[in-house]
Design a protein around this motif. Sequence first.
Motif, mmCIF file in Angstrom:
data_model
loop_
_atom_site.group_PDB
_atom_site.id
_atom_site.type_symbol
_atom_site.label_atom_id
_atom_site.label_comp_id
_atom_site.label_asym_id
_atom_site.label_seq_id
_atom_site.Cartn_x
_atom_site.Cartn_y
_atom_site.Cartn_z
ATOM 1 N N UNK A 134 18.564 8.828 -13.859
ATOM 2 C CA UNK A 134 18.275 8.634 -15.281
ATOM 3 C C UNK A 134 17.988 10.000 -15.901
ATOM 4 N N UNK A 135 18.888 10.515 -16.715
ATOM 5 C CA UNK A 135 18.671 11.853 -17.264
ATOM 6 C C UNK A 135 17.648 11.822 -18.400
ATOM 7 N N UNK A 136 17.305 12.980 -18.876
ATOM 8 C CA UNK A 136 16.439 13.077 -20.045
ATOM 9 C C UNK A 136 17.189 12.498 -21.238
ATOM 10 N N UNK A 137 16.496 11.697 -22.017
ATOM 11 C CA UNK A 137 17.118 11.032 -23.162
ATOM 12 C C UNK A 137 17.777 12.036 -24.096
ATOM 13 N N UNK A 138 19.038 11.771 -24.426
ATOM 14 C CA UNK A 138 19.754 12.650 -25.343
ATOM 15 C C UNK A 138 20.545 13.747 -24.681
ATOM 16 N N UNK A 139 20.317 13.965 -23.395
ATOM 17 C CA UNK A 139 21.078 15.001 -22.696
ATOM 18 C C UNK A 139 22.497 14.496 -22.438
ATOM 19 N N UNK A 140 23.468 15.278 -22.878
ATOM 20 C CA UNK A 140 24.857 14.854 -22.735
ATOM 21 C C UNK A 140 25.475 15.298 -21.410
ATOM 22 N N UNK A 141 24.934 16.351 -20.828
ATOM 23 C CA UNK A 141 25.490 16.885 -19.591
ATOM 24 C C UNK A 141 24.678 16.397 -18.399
ATOM 25 N N UNK A 142 25.374 16.011 -17.337
ATOM 26 C CA UNK A 142 24.698 15.526 -16.128
ATOM 27 C C UNK A 142 25.423 16.068 -14.907
ATOM 28 N N UNK A 143 24.638 16.527 -13.938
ATOM 29 C CA UNK A 143 25.161 17.122 -12.709
ATOM 30 C C UNK A 143 24.612 16.381 -11.488
ATOM 31 N N UNK A 144 25.428 16.317 -10.461
ATOM 32 C CA UNK A 144 24.965 15.884 -9.142
ATOM 33 C C UNK A 144 25.136 17.045 -8.169
ATOM 34 N N UNK A 145 24.122 17.219 -7.324
ATOM 35 C CA UNK A 145 24.145 18.231 -6.267
ATOM 36 C C UNK A 145 23.719 17.581 -4.947
ATOM 37 N N UNK A 146 24.101 18.228 -3.876
ATOM 38 C CA UNK A 146 23.640 17.822 -2.552
ATOM 39 C C UNK A 146 22.927 19.024 -1.930
ATOM 40 N N UNK A 147 21.751 18.782 -1.367
ATOM 41 C CA UNK A 147 20.985 19.863 -0.757
ATOM 42 C C UNK A 147 20.696 19.511 0.696
ATOM 43 N N UNK A 168 20.449 15.615 -5.494
ATOM 44 C CA UNK A 168 19.753 16.007 -6.710
ATOM 45 C C UNK A 168 20.594 15.696 -7.933
ATOM 46 N N UNK A 169 19.914 15.301 -8.980
ATOM 47 C CA UNK A 169 20.557 15.098 -10.267
ATOM 48 C C UNK A 169 19.905 16.045 -11.276
ATOM 49 N N UNK A 170 20.681 16.564 -12.185
ATOM 50 C CA UNK A 170 20.154 17.433 -13.238
ATOM 51 C C UNK A 170 20.831 17.077 -14.546
ATOM 52 N N UNK A 171 20.135 17.317 -15.646
ATOM 53 C CA UNK A 171 20.754 17.104 -16.944
ATOM 54 C C UNK A 171 20.466 18.292 -17.852
ATOM 55 N N UNK A 172 21.268 18.396 -18.900
ATOM 56 C CA UNK A 172 21.111 19.491 -19.833
ATOM 57 C C UNK A 172 21.524 19.007 -21.200
#
Lengths: 117, 114
Positions: free
Chosen positions: A24-37, A91-95
Amino acid sequence: GAGVSQTPSNKVTEKGKYVELRCDPISGHTALYWYRQSLGQGPEFLIYFQGTGAADDSGLPNDRFFAVRPEGSVSTLKIQRTERGDSAVYLCASSDKGLAGPQAEQFFGPGTRLTVL
Amino acid sequence: AQSVTQLDSQVPVFEEAPVELRCNYSSSVSVYLFWYVQYPNQGLQLLLKYLSGSTLVKGINGFEAEFNKSQTSFHLRKPSVHISDTAEYFCAVSSNTGGFKTIFGAGTRLFVKA
């Protein structure tokens, strides 16, 4: 406000099973990334979404991995026929600056620890 | 292809001492550079970033980094560390020609001792 959340926090599965990991990204963030660590390593890029579409999926290791983001917010990473080598923290990240993607600060979730027995 | 090398996997340092965490990158194009920190049981968060302009970048918690194009380095520094700085630090690189991919280094574990 709420940050990036990921569920479950831990997932243990057996080799060959199918798993879904949610972001679940930050509300309004259009960009979303998945990473593996993997243990002792930095995050490894898997896939990038701009809105609903996968703009860059060049990091997905093989066709067992798939990710969706049907409404441009929540994303699900799906792994079919899991293998022991898939064990890692996902990991998931948003921007919020999708058009300036490479320059943007990414906000990371706490990750999902996947263990494949 | 881009790559990032963090030269030290672990850096032990005493409290109030200065510290430098080293990062070298490889790229044939102009890059954007980042340092992220991961505190125990938390997600990664941005410390600072270099996009363009001044090569000395200041970030949160008293950290700074200097972009050196000729040496392809982006070392992170802090003049006086605290126990609370104990964490994993990741250097990362991206570029306009690398798609939206960000490449991370393997990380440096900073351990601050009392």
